[in-house]
Scaffold this motif. Structure first.
Motif: not given
Length: 284
Positions: A93, A143, A186, A188, A239, A242, A247
């Motif tokens: 992340v 992410v 991904v 966000l 988060v 995901i 996804r």
């Protein structure tokens, strides 16, 4: 080179081989801190990357690790320690970020460079360090925490918005490149979130009086919206969703972000322009 220090909460803590291994950058506070706590509570083994270990306190399930996204050696060492301990990183992340407020005209090249060094090149450093392991395992999730300003720029946040636009372009290209290796990206995109990122944002050093009144109105509007915004825990829930399998590449993090994304795509540009100016205090 000296390896980075880590600080687990419980020295005798055991970890299941089935646990997903997560690395979160900028995990000391805000969205990063909330995401670290949320994923740890859900059973993930979380490594929280922070620049200074003395800035954090023990949290169940989180192992703090020194990681400065502006330092390539720091990033490489932290990733190496995690892989040596666990054998892999399943989820990255990229949350570490900074903001900058002020007119584009007043922004120096040094200020712009420092912002991009965290928000864009910092992501690049961590991605480059983590991807070889993910590729070799043919599995991984990255992410990248963007912002609604990644698709809808705001006045007096031109360089921050530019960095998030850059992050979105980098992420989309990267997703195409690594998909065949079982790795997905991904994005966000939160809207205003009740953290210190906006309220404590750095100001440009140069002051141009012609912009002063509009800048003050815009800053006041942002502060008011941040004070009424949802806490970072709400973004952390996204988060987690995901990580659990939602996804879709680009994901607004909240209802406001979803509405803004829809309006940006489908509403008349003039309407969006007027609405944006009102939201940032530039028009009554």
């Amino acid at each position: 080179m000296q390896l980075p220090e880590t600080r687990p909460l419980v020295e005798t803590q055991t970890h299941s081989m089935e646990q997903k291994i997560v690395l979160i950058t900028g995990a000391s506070s805000g969205i990063g801190g909330a995401s670290a706590r949320t994923l740890a509570a859900a059973g993930y083994r979380v490594f929280g990357g922070v620049r200074r270990l003395d800035s954090v306190t023990s949290v169940p399930g989180i192992e703090w690790i020194q990681l400065d996204v502006q330092d390539e050696e720091s990033v490489a060492a932290a990733v190496r320690v995690i892989i040596e301990r666990t054998g892999r990183i399943d989820i990255l992340v990229n949350n570490a970020g900074v903001s900058l407020v002020g007119p584009v005209e007043a922004t120096s090249i040094a200020e712009a460079g420092a912002l991009f060094d965290v928000n864009v090149f910092g992501v690049l450093r961590v991605v480059r360090a983590v991807l070889p392991s993910m590729r070799s395992r043919r599995s991984g999730l990255i992410v990248n925490i963007s912002s609604v300003l990644g698709f809808l720029p705001a006045p007096f946040m031109g360089l921050y918005a530019s960095s998030k636009h850059a992050l979105e372009g980098l992420s989309e290209s990267l997703d195409h490149e690594v998909r065949s290796f079982g790795v997905r990206i991904v994005l966000l995109e939160p809207s205003f979130t009740n953290t210190n990122l906006d309220t404590n944002a750095t100001r440009t050093k140069a002051v141009i009086k012609d912009y002063a009144a509009a800048l003050a109105c815009s800053v006041d509007a942002v502060r008011q919206q941040v004070s009424n915004a949802p806490p970072p825990d709400e973004v952390a829930k996204k988060v987690l969703a995901i990580a659990e399998g939602t996804r879709q590449f680009r994901q607004p993090a909240d209802g406001r972000a979803k509405l803004l994304s829809f309006l940006r795509r489908f509403a008349p540009s003039g309407q969006v322009d007027k609405s944006l100016r009102r939201a940032f205090g530039l028009e009554a």
